[in-house]
Design an enzyme around this catalytic site. Structure first.
Site, short mmCIF file in Angstrom:
data_model
loop_
_atom_site.label_atom_id
_atom_site.label_comp_id
_atom_site.label_asym_id
_atom_site.label_seq_id
_atom_site.Cartn_x
_atom_site.Cartn_y
_atom_site.Cartn_z
N HIS A 266 0.89 -1.19 0.00
CA HIS A 266 0.00 0.00 0.00
C HIS A 266 0.91 1.22 0.00
CE1 HIS A 266 -3.47 2.40 0.58
NE2 HIS A 266 -3.81 2.11 1.81
N HIS A 307 -1.35 -2.00 -10.01
CA HIS A 307 -2.33 -1.43 -9.10
C HIS A 307 -3.55 -2.32 -9.06
CE1 HIS A 307 -4.90 1.45 -7.06
NE2 HIS A 307 -3.79 2.04 -6.70
N ASP A 365 3.30 5.94 -6.84
CA ASP A 365 4.41 5.83 -5.89
C ASP A 365 5.76 5.76 -6.57
OD1 ASP A 365 2.92 5.95 -3.60
OD2 ASP A 365 2.39 3.85 -3.71
N1 CMC Z 1 5.92 -6.91 -10.42
C1 CMC Z 1 5.84 -8.10 -11.05
N2 CMC Z 1 4.69 -8.79 -11.20
C2 CMC Z 1 3.57 -8.25 -10.67
C3 CMC Z 1 3.59 -7.01 -10.01
C4 CMC Z 1 4.80 -6.32 -9.90
N3 CMC Z 1 4.89 -5.15 -9.29
N4 CMC Z 1 2.34 -6.71 -9.60
C5 CMC Z 1 1.55 -7.72 -9.98
N5 CMC Z 1 2.30 -8.67 -10.63
C6 CMC Z 1 1.81 -9.90 -11.25
C7 CMC Z 1 1.50 -10.94 -10.18
O1 CMC Z 1 2.60 -11.77 -9.94
C8 CMC Z 1 0.34 -11.67 -10.81
O2 CMC Z 1 0.87 -12.58 -11.75
P1 CMC Z 1 0.09 -13.97 -12.08
O3 CMC Z 1 -1.19 -13.56 -12.72
O4 CMC Z 1 1.03 -14.67 -13.01
O5 CMC Z 1 -0.09 -14.66 -10.77
C9 CMC Z 1 -0.41 -10.60 -11.57
O6 CMC Z 1 0.56 -9.57 -11.86
C10 CMC Z 1 -1.56 -9.96 -10.78
O7 CMC Z 1 -1.06 -9.61 -9.52
P2 CMC Z 1 -1.98 -9.48 -8.22
O8 CMC Z 1 -1.09 -9.49 -7.00
O9 CMC Z 1 -3.07 -10.49 -8.30
O10 CMC Z 1 -2.58 -8.05 -8.43
P3 CMC Z 1 -3.29 -7.21 -7.32
O11 CMC Z 1 -4.26 -6.35 -8.03
O12 CMC Z 1 -3.78 -8.05 -6.21
O13 CMC Z 1 -2.06 -6.35 -6.70
C11 CMC Z 1 -0.54 -4.64 -6.23
C12 CMC Z 1 -1.84 -5.01 -6.92
C13 CMC Z 1 -0.38 -3.11 -6.23
C14 CMC Z 1 -0.55 -5.08 -4.75
C15 CMC Z 1 0.63 -5.31 -6.97
O14 CMC Z 1 0.64 -4.90 -8.33
C16 CMC Z 1 1.98 -5.04 -6.33
O15 CMC Z 1 2.36 -5.74 -5.39
N6 CMC Z 1 2.73 -3.97 -6.81
C17 CMC Z 1 3.97 -3.60 -6.20
C18 CMC Z 1 3.71 -2.78 -4.98
C19 CMC Z 1 3.21 -1.39 -5.31
O16 CMC Z 1 3.76 -0.69 -6.13
N7 CMC Z 1 2.14 -0.96 -4.57
C20 CMC Z 1 1.62 0.39 -4.69
C21 CMC Z 1 0.22 0.44 -5.16
S1 CMC Z 1 -0.25 2.12 -5.56
C22 CMC Z 1 -0.41 2.88 -4.05
C23 CMC Z 1 -1.73 2.72 -3.40
O17 CMC Z 1 -2.74 3.11 -4.00
O18 CMC Z 1 -1.73 2.22 -2.27
#
Ligand code: CMC
Length: 437
Positions: A266, A307, A365
């Protein structure tokens, strides 16, 4: 409510279950599942990916379109034409202020920037290398002890007074965290300065030397606050609502939001971005890290990418990118090695099929981390600054929720643990053979 009924057919049930549906002013219709409990069912939605936890009029996001509206106003128009305090007024009150209302609001916030002198003594209890988010959680929660005069959460006037206090004092507390970590004296707020300018003055000024804050940097800081002001029902806002639903006081609720924001998935992401760039260390190492990010067996993720809601682009990131370029030019940092890594990563994410297919774009971010690093803000302060900007969103949602009849938040579960069993005597028990953490 709409005329449409959702019908749920469950194998083994004699009759289908009819569920009412509702239409918002924008966004998908929602199915009201509240009647399911009486029929013996819960819904199951870990991570709340399909659950509208509340009704709200504050912020609308369409992740597919990359749209973010505060009270109907697009974020890019606000970032371009408004400022943080005007956006605060909008989020809290629902409309943009007139000139006179704006002046009055700015005046109220400006005259509440000081904190009680006793607050400064709280900092002494923290070790100098305490994480500033740890200090913020504690100190903001401690504010509950200072304002007994206005803690009646059923009184809208008391709620607004708390909102003003929180918005006004957060930059002061944030800067105090930094000063404590540096062993420097706290700087009092200067009420002749604007909100963001004042924050930079309290961060970087000292009693010996208090250089004038560059207008470019003050504007960038104001944009960082503005772009983080609210983001619908994200994890920290939902936490604030949940805490508030029990009747907890606003300072305790905001402290719970700060705790949730701290996590790297987050608000902690902007700090994680910089740590990751430092770990990568050199442009030549990028390919190895990108391969790690793509490897399903490796938990590593590229911080600042992706995101939960924006699966197209993050509209805040677009604005932040422009501000990032301005700040780097102002500071003459266009050739910074860390930035070279950031730029290359950005390019990869926009071109590599893995990131394109999974719709992983640089998020807000990614750029805010680079800007803050350039301004000279240490990475462990990044999330504190996010919390400072987000305070108005948290408090606007809390205020909105308390303006309606509130039901305490109490989710249910899909239980998969042991079924009933009898207690046995310890002497005759076999080894538990469980994982010990
Ligand atoms: N790098 C590499 N792969 C990724 C990433 C990433 N940053 N983010 C998602 N993926 C892949 C993930 O491995 C998954 O692959 P598969 O379908 O093969 O299993 C797919 O993309 C979907 O990921 P998810 O975790 O199901 O997606 P989500 O919507 O639950 O997660 C997220 C969103 C923001 C938590 C995630 O993209 C992440 O961990 N990003 C890095 C941390 C980050 O930058 N967070 C800030 C968010 S913006 C600030 C806010 O609003 O709080």
């Amino acid at each position: 409510m709409t005329d449409k009924k959702a019908t749920l057919a469950v194998e083994g049930l004699d009759a289908n279950i009819e569920l009412p549906t509702y239409k918002g002013t924008m966004g998908p219709d929602v199915i009201d599942v509240r009647g399911l409990t009486a029929k013996g069912y819960f819904t199951y939605d870990p991570g709340f990916v399909s659950t509208a936890s509340c009704e709200s009029k504050i912020t609308f996001i369409d992740g597919g379109k990359g749209q973010l509206l505060h009270r109907g106003y697009p974020i890019d128009q606000l970032a371009e034409n408004s400022d943080y305090l005007e956006t605060c007024y909008l989020l809290l009150h629902g409309e943009l202020p007139s000139e006179a209302e704006y002046k009055e609001f700015v005046d109220i916030i400006t005259t509440h920037t000081m904190v009680h002198e006793s607050i400064s003594r709280f900092f002494r209890g923290f070790h100098h290398d305490s994480h500033p988010m740890a200090m913020m959680c504690g100190i903001v929660g401690a504010l509950s002890a200072f304002y007994h005069d206005s803690l009646d959460i059923t009184n809208p006037r008391h709620r607004i007074i708390s909102a003003h206090r929180l918005i006004a004092k957060m930059p002061t507390l944030a800067a105090m965290c930094y000063k404590h970590s540096q062993g420097q004296p706290f700087m009092y707020p200067d009420n002749n300065l604007g909100y963001a300018e004042n924050f930079l003055h309290m961060m970087f000024g000292t009693p010996c030397s208090d250089p004038k804050v560059s207008p470019v940097l003050a504007r960038a800081m104001d944009k960082i606050f503005l772009l983080h002001a609210d983001h619908e029902q994200n994890a920290s806002t939902s936490t604030v609502r949940l805490a508030g639903s029990s009747g907890a006081n606003p300072f305790a609720c905001i402290a719970s939001g700060i705790a949730t924001l701290w996590g790297p998935a987050h608000g902690g992401a902007n700090e994680a971005v910089l740590k990751m760039l430092e770990e990568i260390g050199d442009v030549s190492n990028i390919d190895a890290y990108v391969a790690k990010a793509k490897d399903k067996n490796d938990p590593f993720r590229l911080m600042g990418f992706g995101h939960r809601v924006y699966k197209n682009f993050d509209p805040r990131a677009k604005v932040m990118k422009g501000t990032c370029d301005e700040v780097l030019a102002e500071l003459g940092l266009e050739n910074d090695p860390l930035l070279a890594i950031a730029k290359r990563l950005e390019q990869i994410a926009l071109e590599d099929p893995y990131f394109i297919e999974k719709k992983l774009y640089p998020n807000v971010d990614f750029y805010s981390g680079i800007i803050m690093k350039a301004i000279g803000i240490p990475t462990d302060m990044f999330t504190v600054i996010f919390a400072t900007g987000r305070t108005v969103g948290w408090i606007a949602h809390w205020h909105e929720m308390l303006g309606e009849s509130v039901k305490i938040g109490r989710p249910r579960q899909l239980y998969t643990g042991a079924t009933p069993r009898d207690y046995t005597d310890r002497a005759g028990r076999p080894a538990a053979s469980v994982d010990t953490f």
